[in-house]
Scaffold this active site. Sequence first.
Site, PDB file in Angstrom:
ATOM      1  N   LYS A  16       7.431 -11.768  -4.731  1.00  0.00           N
ATOM      2  CA  LYS A  16       8.538 -12.656  -4.377  1.00  0.00           C
ATOM      3  C   LYS A  16       8.109 -13.691  -3.334  1.00  0.00           C
ATOM      4  O   LYS A  16       8.576 -14.828  -3.390  1.00  0.00           O
ATOM      5  CB  LYS A  16       9.798 -11.903  -3.971  1.00  0.00           C
ATOM      6  CG  LYS A  16       9.686 -10.971  -2.806  1.00  0.00           C
ATOM      7  CD  LYS A  16      10.971 -10.174  -2.646  1.00  0.00           C
ATOM      8  CE  LYS A  16      10.759  -8.888  -1.887  1.00  0.00           C
ATOM      9  NZ  LYS A  16      10.469  -8.985  -0.474  1.00  0.00           N
ATOM     10  N   ARG A  61      19.179  -5.447   1.537  1.00  0.00           N
ATOM     11  CA  ARG A  61      18.409  -4.334   0.988  1.00  0.00           C
ATOM     12  C   ARG A  61      19.287  -3.146   0.645  1.00  0.00           C
ATOM     13  O   ARG A  61      18.812  -2.161   0.126  1.00  0.00           O
ATOM     14  CB  ARG A  61      17.349  -3.892   1.999  1.00  0.00           C
ATOM     15  CG  ARG A  61      16.017  -4.580   1.761  1.00  0.00           C
ATOM     16  CD  ARG A  61      15.083  -4.111   2.850  1.00  0.00           C
ATOM     17  NE  ARG A  61      13.709  -4.053   2.470  1.00  0.00           N
ATOM     18  CZ  ARG A  61      12.851  -5.043   2.611  1.00  0.00           C
ATOM     19  NH1 ARG A  61      13.249  -6.208   3.025  1.00  0.00           N
ATOM     20  NH2 ARG A  61      11.583  -4.875   2.300  1.00  0.00           N
ATOM     21  N   ARG A  72      -3.283  -6.728  -1.428  1.00  0.00           N
ATOM     22  CA  ARG A  72      -2.639  -7.843  -0.700  1.00  0.00           C
ATOM     23  C   ARG A  72      -3.322  -8.113   0.638  1.00  0.00           C
ATOM     24  O   ARG A  72      -3.626  -7.209   1.398  1.00  0.00           O
ATOM     25  CB  ARG A  72      -1.162  -7.535  -0.476  1.00  0.00           C
ATOM     26  CG  ARG A  72      -0.464  -8.632   0.328  1.00  0.00           C
ATOM     27  CD  ARG A  72       0.989  -8.700   0.077  1.00  0.00           C
ATOM     28  NE  ARG A  72       1.704  -7.470   0.413  1.00  0.00           N
ATOM     29  CZ  ARG A  72       3.007  -7.312   0.170  1.00  0.00           C
ATOM     30  NH1 ARG A  72       3.702  -8.275  -0.400  1.00  0.00           N
ATOM     31  NH2 ARG A  72       3.597  -6.181   0.503  1.00  0.00           N
ATOM     32  N   ARG A 122      -1.668  -5.848   5.765  1.00  0.00           N
ATOM     33  CA  ARG A 122      -0.482  -5.390   6.488  1.00  0.00           C
ATOM     34  C   ARG A 122      -0.567  -3.876   6.669  1.00  0.00           C
ATOM     35  O   ARG A 122      -1.009  -3.176   5.778  1.00  0.00           O
ATOM     36  CB  ARG A 122       0.785  -5.711   5.677  1.00  0.00           C
ATOM     37  CG  ARG A 122       1.195  -7.139   5.777  1.00  0.00           C
ATOM     38  CD  ARG A 122       2.279  -7.508   4.789  1.00  0.00           C
ATOM     39  NE  ARG A 122       3.347  -6.535   4.642  1.00  0.00           N
ATOM     40  CZ  ARG A 122       4.453  -6.756   3.922  1.00  0.00           C
ATOM     41  NH1 ARG A 122       4.613  -7.918   3.295  1.00  0.00           N
ATOM     42  NH2 ARG A 122       5.376  -5.831   3.806  1.00  0.00           N
ATOM     43  N   ARG A 151       8.726   2.866   0.740  1.00  0.00           N
ATOM     44  CA  ARG A 151       9.480   1.614   0.550  1.00  0.00           C
ATOM     45  C   ARG A 151      10.000   1.516  -0.881  1.00  0.00           C
ATOM     46  O   ARG A 151      11.107   1.051  -1.117  1.00  0.00           O
ATOM     47  CB  ARG A 151       8.582   0.402   0.867  1.00  0.00           C
ATOM     48  CG  ARG A 151       8.359   0.218   2.349  1.00  0.00           C
ATOM     49  CD  ARG A 151       7.027  -0.443   2.650  1.00  0.00           C
ATOM     50  NE  ARG A 151       6.959  -1.823   2.230  1.00  0.00           N
ATOM     51  CZ  ARG A 151       5.833  -2.439   1.856  1.00  0.00           C
ATOM     52  NH1 ARG A 151       4.690  -1.782   1.835  1.00  0.00           N
ATOM     53  NH2 ARG A 151       5.851  -3.691   1.522  1.00  0.00           N
TER      54      ARG A 151
HETATM   55  P1  AMP Z   1       9.068  -7.055   3.390  1.00  0.00           P
HETATM   56  O1  AMP Z   1       8.127  -8.068   3.950  1.00  0.00           O
HETATM   57  O2  AMP Z   1      10.305  -7.672   2.778  1.00  0.00           O
HETATM   58  O3  AMP Z   1       8.380  -6.063   2.469  1.00  0.00           O
HETATM   59  O4  AMP Z   1       9.613  -6.199   4.628  1.00  0.00           O
HETATM   60  C1  AMP Z   1       8.738  -5.452   5.443  1.00  0.00           C
HETATM   61  C2  AMP Z   1       9.521  -4.455   6.292  1.00  0.00           C
HETATM   62  O5  AMP Z   1      10.456  -5.151   7.145  1.00  0.00           O
HETATM   63  C3  AMP Z   1      10.388  -3.477   5.511  1.00  0.00           C
HETATM   64  O6  AMP Z   1       9.652  -2.371   5.025  1.00  0.00           O
HETATM   65  C4  AMP Z   1      11.417  -3.075   6.577  1.00  0.00           C
HETATM   66  O7  AMP Z   1      10.836  -2.179   7.505  1.00  0.00           O
HETATM   67  C5  AMP Z   1      11.665  -4.387   7.310  1.00  0.00           C
HETATM   68  N1  AMP Z   1      12.779  -5.159   6.712  1.00  0.00           N
HETATM   69  C6  AMP Z   1      12.693  -6.318   6.006  1.00  0.00           C
HETATM   70  N2  AMP Z   1      13.905  -6.739   5.596  1.00  0.00           N
HETATM   71  C7  AMP Z   1      14.801  -5.828   6.068  1.00  0.00           C
HETATM   72  C8  AMP Z   1      16.213  -5.686   5.957  1.00  0.00           C
HETATM   73  N3  AMP Z   1      16.960  -6.550   5.267  1.00  0.00           N
HETATM   74  N4  AMP Z   1      16.806  -4.620   6.576  1.00  0.00           N
HETATM   75  C9  AMP Z   1      16.067  -3.726   7.261  1.00  0.00           C
HETATM   76  N5  AMP Z   1      14.717  -3.785   7.375  1.00  0.00           N
HETATM   77  C10 AMP Z   1      14.079  -4.823   6.801  1.00  0.00           C
END
Ligand code: AMP
Length: 221
Positions: A14, A89, A128, A163, A174
């Site tokens: 995404k 989420r 990644r 990461r 996740r």
């Molecule tokens: P992402 O880059 O979208 O994969 O997000 C990485 C991490 O950020 C996730 O595994 C969560 O720990 C945190 N995170 C991102 N978006 C949210 C959200 N909307 N609510 C809570 N935690 C979030």
Amino acid sequence: MKNIMFIAPPAAGKGTQADLIVSKYHIPHISTGDILRDIAMENNELGQYVKETLSNGELVKDEITDQLIEKRLAKDDCKNGFIIDGFPRNIEQAVRYDSILKKLKYDIGNVFLINIDKKLLEKRVLGRRVCEDCDAVYNLNSEDAAPQVDSICDECGGKLFQRNDDNLEAFENRYRLYLEKVTPIVEHYKKLGVLHEIDGNNPRDEVFKQINDIISKDGTK
Ligand code: AMP
């Protein structure tokens, strides 16, 4: 331009699709993950909490994410459309997102659900790499997204890093959370008639074509 939302499992591409949209339509890409990763580098209590939560693959508390989203969307650069990525989420966040949009007088726009096989996601998670200077995202396991040199950013020459939640254990966590939470969100947007399902197993440019065929019909607001 209508606002755009992505719903997709971790490492579904995404971020890459959002970058392609930004290059073509010049609207801001708001990723809660990116904002939280910046906060995680702050040397204070909040930074420490966010850092630990992210590395466990758990969700950051709602009061933190709600606030940062509302503050970001209220900025002027969002008035002509934006991409929201990583939020909501869960259904509770989706309901609160509706009220944030209402308060700011924004429409939901188009919601894209990217469907993709788990095995492919695992491969992408392990490959990644992200640039520590400009946040560009690469993938060592994908021909069309690999950097020219494994550890160097093609764009700015910055160092690429992995990461700390891009390992199989955090991914499982996740992914399980995603599956558990995504169905009610998808139903919510289906009912509103704004959901588009995209096949994310295709190469990057084909996925972008599916998305662009929809957004290019929107014109400007
Ligand atoms: P992402 O880059 O979208 O994969 O997000 C990485 C991490 O950020 C996730 O595994 C969560 O720990 C945190 N995170 C991102 N978006 C949210 C959200 N909307 N609510 C809570 N935690 C979030």
